[in-house]
Scaffold this motif. Structure first.
Motif, PDB file in Angstrom:
ATOM      1  N   HIS A 111     -45.461  43.319 -24.003  1.00  0.00           N
ATOM      2  CA  HIS A 111     -44.098  43.016 -24.437  1.00  0.00           C
ATOM      3  C   HIS A 111     -44.175  41.824 -25.143  1.00  0.00           C
ATOM      4  O   HIS A 111     -44.434  40.645 -24.603  1.00  0.00           O
ATOM      5  CB  HIS A 111     -43.228  42.724 -23.155  1.00  0.00           C
ATOM      6  N   VAL A 112     -44.027  41.715 -26.572  1.00  0.00           N
ATOM      7  CA  VAL A 112     -44.330  40.672 -27.405  1.00  0.00           C
ATOM      8  C   VAL A 112     -42.780  39.791 -27.780  1.00  0.00           C
ATOM      9  O   VAL A 112     -41.853  40.511 -28.333  1.00  0.00           O
ATOM     10  CB  VAL A 112     -44.805  40.947 -28.672  1.00  0.00           C
ATOM     11  N   HIS A 113     -42.632  38.673 -27.052  1.00  0.00           N
ATOM     12  CA  HIS A 113     -41.407  38.049 -26.789  1.00  0.00           C
ATOM     13  C   HIS A 113     -41.452  36.913 -27.978  1.00  0.00           C
ATOM     14  O   HIS A 113     -40.339  36.682 -28.659  1.00  0.00           O
ATOM     15  CB  HIS A 113     -41.190  37.109 -25.469  1.00  0.00           C
ATOM     16  N   VAL A 136     -40.008  41.094 -35.493  1.00  0.00           N
ATOM     17  CA  VAL A 136     -41.272  40.880 -34.600  1.00  0.00           C
ATOM     18  C   VAL A 136     -42.392  42.217 -34.760  1.00  0.00           C
ATOM     19  O   VAL A 136     -43.351  42.046 -34.910  1.00  0.00           O
ATOM     20  CB  VAL A 136     -40.907  40.779 -32.964  1.00  0.00           C
ATOM     21  N   ALA A 137     -41.784  43.330 -34.820  1.00  0.00           N
ATOM     22  CA  ALA A 137     -42.457  44.619 -34.869  1.00  0.00           C
ATOM     23  C   ALA A 137     -43.078  44.320 -36.470  1.00  0.00           C
ATOM     24  O   ALA A 137     -44.481  44.754 -36.532  1.00  0.00           O
ATOM     25  CB  ALA A 137     -41.746  45.837 -35.009  1.00  0.00           C
ATOM     26  N   LYS A 138     -42.451  44.013 -37.403  1.00  0.00           N
ATOM     27  CA  LYS A 138     -42.911  44.038 -38.841  1.00  0.00           C
ATOM     28  C   LYS A 138     -44.142  42.787 -38.784  1.00  0.00           C
ATOM     29  O   LYS A 138     -45.153  43.044 -39.412  1.00  0.00           O
ATOM     30  CB  LYS A 138     -42.035  43.517 -39.944  1.00  0.00           C
ATOM     31  N   SER A 139     -44.121  41.628 -38.064  1.00  0.00           N
ATOM     32  CA  SER A 139     -44.926  40.754 -38.048  1.00  0.00           C
ATOM     33  C   SER A 139     -46.298  41.259 -37.239  1.00  0.00           C
ATOM     34  O   SER A 139     -47.345  40.804 -37.527  1.00  0.00           O
ATOM     35  CB  SER A 139     -44.346  39.597 -37.290  1.00  0.00           C
ATOM     36  N   MET A 140     -45.804  42.014 -36.226  1.00  0.00           N
ATOM     37  CA  MET A 140     -47.155  42.456 -35.302  1.00  0.00           C
ATOM     38  C   MET A 140     -47.872  43.475 -36.116  1.00  0.00           C
ATOM     39  O   MET A 140     -49.021  43.528 -36.084  1.00  0.00           O
ATOM     40  CB  MET A 140     -46.656  42.825 -34.089  1.00  0.00           C
ATOM     41  N   ALA A 141     -47.388  44.245 -36.841  1.00  0.00           N
ATOM     42  CA  ALA A 141     -47.917  45.262 -37.697  1.00  0.00           C
ATOM     43  C   ALA A 141     -48.802  44.644 -38.812  1.00  0.00           C
ATOM     44  O   ALA A 141     -49.861  44.792 -39.042  1.00  0.00           O
ATOM     45  CB  ALA A 141     -46.896  46.263 -38.283  1.00  0.00           C
ATOM     46  N   LEU A 150     -46.424  50.624 -31.624  1.00  0.00           N
ATOM     47  CA  LEU A 150     -45.217  49.556 -31.747  1.00  0.00           C
ATOM     48  C   LEU A 150     -44.008  50.458 -31.423  1.00  0.00           C
ATOM     49  O   LEU A 150     -43.542  51.211 -31.866  1.00  0.00           O
ATOM     50  CB  LEU A 150     -45.116  48.847 -33.181  1.00  0.00           C
ATOM     51  N   ARG A 151     -43.180  49.783 -30.597  1.00  0.00           N
ATOM     52  CA  ARG A 151     -41.858  50.234 -30.266  1.00  0.00           C
ATOM     53  C   ARG A 151     -40.843  49.072 -30.136  1.00  0.00           C
ATOM     54  O   ARG A 151     -41.345  48.077 -29.793  1.00  0.00           O
ATOM     55  CB  ARG A 151     -41.596  50.988 -28.978  1.00  0.00           C
ATOM     56  N   ASP A 258     -37.505  32.022 -33.963  1.00  0.00           N
ATOM     57  CA  ASP A 258     -36.828  32.663 -32.877  1.00  0.00           C
ATOM     58  C   ASP A 258     -36.908  34.306 -32.891  1.00  0.00           C
ATOM     59  O   ASP A 258     -36.179  34.764 -33.701  1.00  0.00           O
ATOM     60  CB  ASP A 258     -35.391  32.309 -32.609  1.00  0.00           C
ATOM     61  N   PRO A 259     -37.837  34.941 -32.056  1.00  0.00           N
ATOM     62  CA  PRO A 259     -37.835  36.367 -32.207  1.00  0.00           C
ATOM     63  C   PRO A 259     -36.430  37.134 -31.994  1.00  0.00           C
ATOM     64  O   PRO A 259     -36.197  38.020 -32.655  1.00  0.00           O
ATOM     65  CB  PRO A 259     -38.878  36.623 -31.321  1.00  0.00           C
ATOM     66  N   PHE A 260     -35.850  36.812 -30.778  1.00  0.00           N
ATOM     67  CA  PHE A 260     -34.636  37.455 -30.516  1.00  0.00           C
ATOM     68  C   PHE A 260     -33.959  36.536 -29.521  1.00  0.00           C
ATOM     69  O   PHE A 260     -33.957  37.179 -28.370  1.00  0.00           O
ATOM     70  CB  PHE A 260     -34.684  38.952 -30.349  1.00  0.00           C
ATOM     71  N   PRO A 261     -33.137  35.617 -29.706  1.00  0.00           N
ATOM     72  CA  PRO A 261     -32.900  34.618 -28.699  1.00  0.00           C
ATOM     73  C   PRO A 261     -31.810  35.277 -27.869  1.00  0.00           C
ATOM     74  O   PRO A 261     -30.785  35.767 -28.238  1.00  0.00           O
ATOM     75  CB  PRO A 261     -32.526  33.320 -29.480  1.00  0.00           C
TER      76      PRO A 261
END
Length: 365
Positions: A111-113, A136-141, A150-151, A258-261
């Motif tokens: 889980h990428v926070h 965050v998903a775009k960054s991890m891709a 990715l989900r 801030d990924p999703f505060p």
């Protein structure tokens, strides 16, 4: 199914990663799953017990001897609990889960926070990687995670079992509140600088900084050197910051990253007029500006302008307060838990099909 969550600790310290994990564990247990948590412990232990969640003590201190001990201890936990899913919320837990797997059949969900941390690279080891926002998903891709792994599961705090309802408090003057860790990433210095501008044009304004962190003394020194020093209040960590939110005229989050505060969802639930920076997952948490005013990061002058507009325009302020409370049903913890369970089930579907087929064959004999 048997779900084992793993994180460094379960302290009641305002850590968003821990709070998400605790919410998930409690909700998944209420949905009828067997849930356990492995960590070094903390104040949330009592809450886990209330929800029939087993806790395994696991010291993950990043020193050679402690990590070697953690490796063997974790293997023992896995043997005892027999997880179908190991859900790792931090780097150390992700690596322990992968290195301990061997021929075991459990699946690993990472889980990428906080994807801005370099350690987020290690979260690639999951069979599925959950991102807390599209950003965050775009960054991890971009960092090399296969998009098929990715989900996205947007955070939610509504209905959290952590929340304790407290009465609002009386704040002085035209109150501006932030709730954040006291570190550079949260833009506290920008907010203090912006408040110096605001206070010059709105003498009755007061700034309340709620939270704690490693750079607290630096920010306090900065505040004492301000001409508005008597109107900047450091309130420290609060177990329920909503009492400040619900009493504020304006809530501000000046983050650089801030990924999703979670705090923005709590501010929305409290009916705040919100101003936040247009970075990472913040626009998603504010419905891309419909539920709060967005300003560029690292621009104290623009932040001050937005705060003054909000303070001076009651109609604008009330508009944002109303819009903040719209659509909050989507951000229930129950929705987060159910979406996460669906991810687990997708991962385990092959295993479940094999079990069903075996049971069917046994029934035919």
């Amino acid at each position: 199914m048997n779900i084992l969550h793993i994180a460094n600790h379960i302290k009641q310290s305002g850590n968003g990663i821990v709070n998400v994990m605790i919410d998930l564990a409690c909700e998944q247990s209420m949905l009828g799953h067997k849930v356990a948590v492995a960590s070094e412990g903390g104040e949330y232990l009592a809450l886990l017990r209330q929800h029939n969640i087993e806790h395994y003590n696991l010291d993950q201190t990043r020193k050679p001897m402690q990590m070697l001990q953690a490796f063997f201890h974790f293997q023992n936990i896995v043997r005892r609990f027999q997880p179908d899913i190991i859900h790792a919320h931090m780097m150390t837990g992700a690596l322990l889960s992968r290195y301990s797997k061997g021929f075991r059949k459990y699946k690993i969900v990472t889980h990428v926070h906080n994807e801005f941390q370099k350690s987020a690279d290690y979260m690639k080891v999951g069979d599925t990687v959950i991102a807390v926002s599209q950003a965050v998903a775009k960054s991890m891709a971009n960092r090399g995670v296969n998009e098929r792994k990715l989900r996205v599961v947007l955070n939610g705090t509504i209905g959290s079992k952590r929340n304790q309802r407290m009465e609002g408090i009386s704040l002085k003057g035209r109150s501006i509140v932030t709730v954040a860790g006291l570190n550079e990433r949260k833009g506290i210095a920008d907010l203090i600088e912006a408040f110096n501008i605001v206070s010059g044009q709105c003498p009755e304004s007061e700034l309340y900084i709620v939270g704690d962190g490693p750079e607290k003394e630096r920010f306090k020194t900065m505040a004492t050197q301000s001409s508005s020093r008597n109107r900047i209040h450091f309130e420290g960590f609060q177990t329920d910051p909503k009492k400040y939110m619900s009493s504020s005229e304006v809530f501000v989050l000046a983050s650089h990253k801030d990924p999703f505060p979670l705090v923005l969802l709590e501010a929305r639930e409290s009916g705040c007029a919100i101003i936040a920076t247009d970075v990472d997952g913040i626009p998603e948490a504010l419905d891309f500006g419909n539920s709060g005013m967005l300003v560029p990061p690292k621009t104290p002058d623009k932040l001050a302008e937005a705060i003054l507009n909000m303070l001076n325009d009651e109609e604008l302020r009330e508009k944002y307060k109303r819009s903040a409370e719209q659509g909050l049903d989507f951000y229930k913890v129950e929705r987060v838990a159910k979406e996460t369970i669906e991810i687990y089930e997708d991962l385990l579907s092959d295993k479940y099909r094999m079990i069903s087929r075996r049971e069917e064959m046994n029934g035919m004999e």
